[in-house]
Design a protein around this motif. Structure first.
Motif, PDB file in Angstrom:
ATOM      1  N   SER A 163      -7.574  -2.229   3.726  1.00  0.00           N
ATOM      2  CA  SER A 163      -7.686  -2.908   2.234  1.00  0.00           C
ATOM      3  C   SER A 163      -9.411  -3.288   2.165  1.00  0.00           C
ATOM      4  O   SER A 163      -9.732  -4.048   3.250  1.00  0.00           O
ATOM      5  CB  SER A 163      -6.866  -3.886   2.170  1.00  0.00           C
ATOM      6  OG  SER A 163      -6.954  -4.775   1.130  1.00  0.00           O
ATOM      7  N   SER A 188      -7.426   0.052  -1.662  1.00  0.00           N
ATOM      8  CA  SER A 188      -6.979   0.394  -0.281  1.00  0.00           C
ATOM      9  C   SER A 188      -7.508   1.894  -0.272  1.00  0.00           C
ATOM     10  O   SER A 188      -7.756   2.826  -1.080  1.00  0.00           O
ATOM     11  CB  SER A 188      -5.313   0.657  -0.528  1.00  0.00           C
ATOM     12  OG  SER A 188      -5.097   1.860  -1.279  1.00  0.00           O
ATOM     13  N   THR A 207      -5.986  -1.752  -5.937  1.00  0.00           N
ATOM     14  CA  THR A 207      -4.560  -2.497  -5.902  1.00  0.00           C
ATOM     15  C   THR A 207      -4.475  -3.841  -6.803  1.00  0.00           C
ATOM     16  O   THR A 207      -3.302  -4.184  -7.265  1.00  0.00           O
ATOM     17  CB  THR A 207      -3.969  -2.635  -4.645  1.00  0.00           C
ATOM     18  OG1 THR A 207      -5.069  -3.433  -3.900  1.00  0.00           O
ATOM     19  CG2 THR A 207      -3.884  -1.424  -3.593  1.00  0.00           C
ATOM     20  N   HIS A 302       3.497   0.285  -5.858  1.00  0.00           N
ATOM     21  CA  HIS A 302       2.895  -0.676  -4.748  1.00  0.00           C
ATOM     22  C   HIS A 302       3.374  -0.107  -3.108  1.00  0.00           C
ATOM     23  O   HIS A 302       2.898  -0.610  -2.190  1.00  0.00           O
ATOM     24  CB  HIS A 302       3.223  -1.858  -4.955  1.00  0.00           C
ATOM     25  CG  HIS A 302       2.593  -2.411  -6.119  1.00  0.00           C
ATOM     26  ND1 HIS A 302       1.457  -3.034  -6.377  1.00  0.00           N
ATOM     27  CD2 HIS A 302       3.283  -2.825  -7.248  1.00  0.00           C
ATOM     28  CE1 HIS A 302       1.282  -3.342  -7.473  1.00  0.00           C
ATOM     29  NE2 HIS A 302       2.295  -3.387  -7.923  1.00  0.00           N
TER      30      HIS A 302
END
Length: 324
Positions: A163, A188, A207, A302
Motif C-alpha cells: 500500500s 495498491s 483504493t 476491494h
C-alpha cells in the motif's frame, strides 16, 4: 515464446558488433548473468534449476542491473568496455527480443519508475479527477508518492501487494474562492519477484481518495489517516458532529451515501492489541450486514468484506437524535 539466455546473448553480441565491440559467446553469457547478480554461468543455471530464476524472460518486465557484480566480471574477463556501454547494449538486446522489459540501473531507478507510473495512474483515475473537478484550482502542481517497497527482501516466486500513500497538489486559482488544493490518496501496488534481480509487471489500483479540508492543506498528514472526504464545515465550529454514519461508510467503500443504507449500521469491533489498554483502530466486517449483491460488489471492488480503520474513523459522525 520462451525467450531465454541464448536469445538475449545473441542480440547482445550483435548489438556489440554493430558498435565495434566484439565479445565471445561464452564471455557474453558470463556478462549477462553477472548483470543479473551471478558470479558464474553455473551458479545462474543452478538457480534456474531450483526455480530461483524464471525459465524464460517472457514474464519479466523489470530487471535491476547488478553493477558491482558486472564490473567485477568485466575485470576478470579482461573485457575492454565500460559498464555504461555494456548496460546500453544489454538494454538494446532486450528491446530487440522483448520490448516490454525495462532495465533499471539500480533499485532507486526502479522506485523512480514506479513513482512516474503512479503519477500517470492517479492523474487518470476517475475518483481522483472527480475530486479535482469539485475544487477551484489552476491545474495540477504535483502528484506526490513515496514508494517504500523493499524489493530485495521479497520472496522469489511469491506475489506481493503493498500500500502506497500520496497526495495531489493543485495550483491555487487566485480569482476564485479558496476550496482547498490537496487530495490524498492510497494506492495498491501488486507484482511478483521472479528472480534475484527481475520482477513481473506491476499492477496499480487507487483504493482510497481523501479531499483535505482547506485549512489542512499546509499539513503533511491530515488529522485522520483514514481515506474519507473531509466535510465542508465552518472552521470555528469544527468540533460539532458534521457527518452521517452513512457518509463515512460510503467513503470507505467508494460508494454513494444512499447505496449503503442497508449496511451503514455495521458493528465496529475495537482493535486493542494483546494488552487491551488502548484502542488503535476498529474492524468493520460486512459479512453479516451486506446482502448477497452488496457482498459481491464489495468483494469485486476491494477483495474483502473486512476493513481495518483508524481510531478516529468515526470522529465527527452524527449520533442518533443529533443535534438534540
Amino acid at each position: 515464446m520462451n525467450t531465454g539466455l541464448s536469445d538475449i546473448t545473441h542480440s547482445f553480441r550483435s548489438r556489440g558488433e554493430g558498435v565495434g565491440v566484439s565479445i565471445k559467446h561464452g564471455h557474453a553469457q558470463q556478462l549477462l548473468v553477472a548483470a543479473f547478480g551471478y558470479k558464474t554461468l553455473a551458479s545462474y543455471q543452478a538457480a534456474k534449476a531450483s526455480a530461483e530464476e524464471p525459465d524464460s524472460f517472457d514474464l519479466v518486465h523489470h530487471l535491476i542491473l547488478d553493477r558491482d557484480c558486472l564490473s567485477q566480471r568485466v575485470s576478470e574477463l579482461g573485457i575492454e568496455c565500460d559498464i555504461e556501454q555494456l548496460s546500453h547494449l544489454l538494454s538494446r538486446a532486450f528491446a530487440d527480443r522483448l520490448a516490454h522489459v525495462v532495465l533499471h540501473r539500480s533499485y532507486a531507478d526502479l522506485t523512480d519508475h514506479i513513482r512516474k507510473e503512479i503519477e500517470h495512474v492517479v492523474e487518470n483515475n476517475g475518483r481522483v479527477t472527480g475530486q479535482i473537478d469539485e475544487l477551484n484550482h489552476d491545474g495540477i502542481e504535483e502528484v506526490y508518492s513515496d514508494p517504500e517497497v523493499n524489493f530485495v527482501q521479497l520472496q522469489i516466486g511469491m506475489p506481493f501487494i503493498d500500500s502506497i500513500p500520496g497526495h495531489v497538489s493543485l495550483h491555487r486559482d487566485p480569482e476564485r474562492s479558496y476550496t482547498g488544493t490537496k487530495i490524498d490518496f492510497q494506492l495498491s501496488l501488486a507484482g511478483e519477484r521472479l528472480g534475484r534481480c527481475c520482477y513481473s509487471s506491476f499492477e496499480y489500483e487507487v483504493t482510497h481518495v481523501l479531499l483535505r479540508a482547506p485549512w489542512e492543506d499546509h499539513m503533511s498528514t491530515p488529522r485522520s489517516s483514514q481515506h474519507r472526504l473531509w466535510p465542508d464545515i465552518d472552521e470555528e465550529n469544527d468540533a460539532s458532529p458534521v457527518r452521517t454514519r452513512a457518509e463515512v461508510v460510503a467513503e470507505l467503500l467508494g460508494w454513494k451515501a444512499d447505496e449503503v443504507e442497508g449496511i451503514q449500521d455495521v458493528e465496529e469491533m475495537p482493535l486493542d492489541g494483546n494488552s487491551g489498554d488502548m484502542i488503535y483502530g476498529f474492524l468493520l466486517d460486512f459479512t453479516d450486514y451486506a446482502s448477497s449483491d452488496e457482498a459481491a460488489r464489495i468483494m469485486q471492488e476491494h477483495g474483502t468484506l473486512q476493513f481495518r480503520v483508524g481510531p478516529d474513523f468515526f470522529d465527527g459522525v452524527r449520533y442518533d437524535g443529533w443535534p438534540h
